[in-house]
Write a protein that holds these residues in place. Structure first.
Motif, PDB file in Angstrom:
ATOM      1  N   HIS A 178      27.328  92.386  63.920  1.00  0.00           N
ATOM      2  CA  HIS A 178      27.954  91.144  63.487  1.00  0.00           C
ATOM      3  C   HIS A 178      27.004  90.077  62.955  1.00  0.00           C
ATOM      4  CE1 HIS A 178      31.640  92.647  65.222  1.00  0.00           C
ATOM      5  NE2 HIS A 178      31.005  92.873  66.350  1.00  0.00           N
ATOM      6  N   GLU A 229      25.626  95.124  69.537  1.00  0.00           N
ATOM      7  CA  GLU A 229      26.669  94.149  69.203  1.00  0.00           C
ATOM      8  C   GLU A 229      26.165  93.147  68.160  1.00  0.00           C
ATOM      9  OE1 GLU A 229      30.544  92.346  70.240  1.00  0.00           O
ATOM     10  OE2 GLU A 229      29.693  94.253  70.795  1.00  0.00           O
ATOM     11  N   ARG A 241      28.058  85.162  63.764  1.00  0.00           N
ATOM     12  CA  ARG A 241      27.997  84.846  62.335  1.00  0.00           C
ATOM     13  C   ARG A 241      27.404  83.471  62.112  1.00  0.00           C
ATOM     14  NH1 ARG A 241      33.364  86.176  62.203  1.00  0.00           N
ATOM     15  NH2 ARG A 241      33.500  88.396  62.401  1.00  0.00           N
ATOM     16  N   SER A 299      31.871  88.206  68.324  1.00  0.00           N
ATOM     17  CA  SER A 299      31.481  88.520  66.947  1.00  0.00           C
ATOM     18  C   SER A 299      31.514  87.272  66.067  1.00  0.00           C
ATOM     19  CB  SER A 299      32.381  89.607  66.361  1.00  0.00           C
ATOM     20  OG  SER A 299      33.718  89.161  66.294  1.00  0.00           O
ATOM     21  N   SER A 300      32.452  86.386  66.305  1.00  0.00           N
ATOM     22  CA  SER A 300      32.508  85.160  65.498  1.00  0.00           C
ATOM     23  C   SER A 300      31.376  84.199  65.869  1.00  0.00           C
ATOM     24  CB  SER A 300      33.864  84.475  65.644  1.00  0.00           C
ATOM     25  OG  SER A 300      34.076  84.074  66.967  1.00  0.00           O
TER      26      SER A 300
END
Length: 147
Positions: free
Chosen positions: A52, A48, A21, A17-18
């Motif tokens: 995010h 997914e 971004r 998820s990071s």
């Protein structure tokens, strides 16, 4: 470029998820000999991404991998159709033989570099106001920076 390859491994799931971004591009890869990996593109990885990242602000590429292996179960037309539905670029490659791998990265980078999001970011950045450094034979003035 910063490239992250989680290879779809569950142990990286909490970190992915990071990675999403601020990403300008994402390559979704499936194995043409494994229909489950093709199904996971939409059922797992696209969901997914949607959680995010801003999908409409990134360049997506769908890559059919292992085109050198037989039997091929997921046909090219299915991959192309999926890419159309995702509004994604489409490439076929073989990581083992290296066919199409470099071309896939080059195409993705080219599309990212010409994307409206990146161009807007460039125009708004402080760097946009910097003048290019010209190299001359003259020594720099005392109060200037030659770095």
């Amino acid at each position: 470029l910063t490239i992250w390859d989680t290879a779809g491994q569950e142990r990286f799931r909490t970190l992915t998820s990071s990675y999403y971004r601020g990403a300008h591009g994402v390559i979704l890869v499936y194995d043409v000999t494994e229909p489950a990996s093709f199904a996971d593109v939409k059922q797992v990885w696209l969901k997914e991404l949607a959680l995010h990242a801003e999908l409409d602000e990134m360049v997506l590429m769908l890559v059919a991998n292992k085109i050198d292996k037989q039997p091929r179960v997921v046909e090219r037309e299915a991959g192309l159709q999926c890419a159309r539905e995702l509004n994604a670029l489409y490439m076929e490659c073989s990581a083992r033989t290296k066919v199409g791998v470099q071309a896939a990265f080059e195409e993705l980078v080219h599309k990212i570099m010409h994307s409206p999001r990146l161009n807007a970011a460039r125009a708004n950045s402080d760097r946009a106001n910097l003048r290019p450094l010209r190299v001359t034979d003259e020594a720099p003035a005392q109060d200037s920076c030659a770095c």
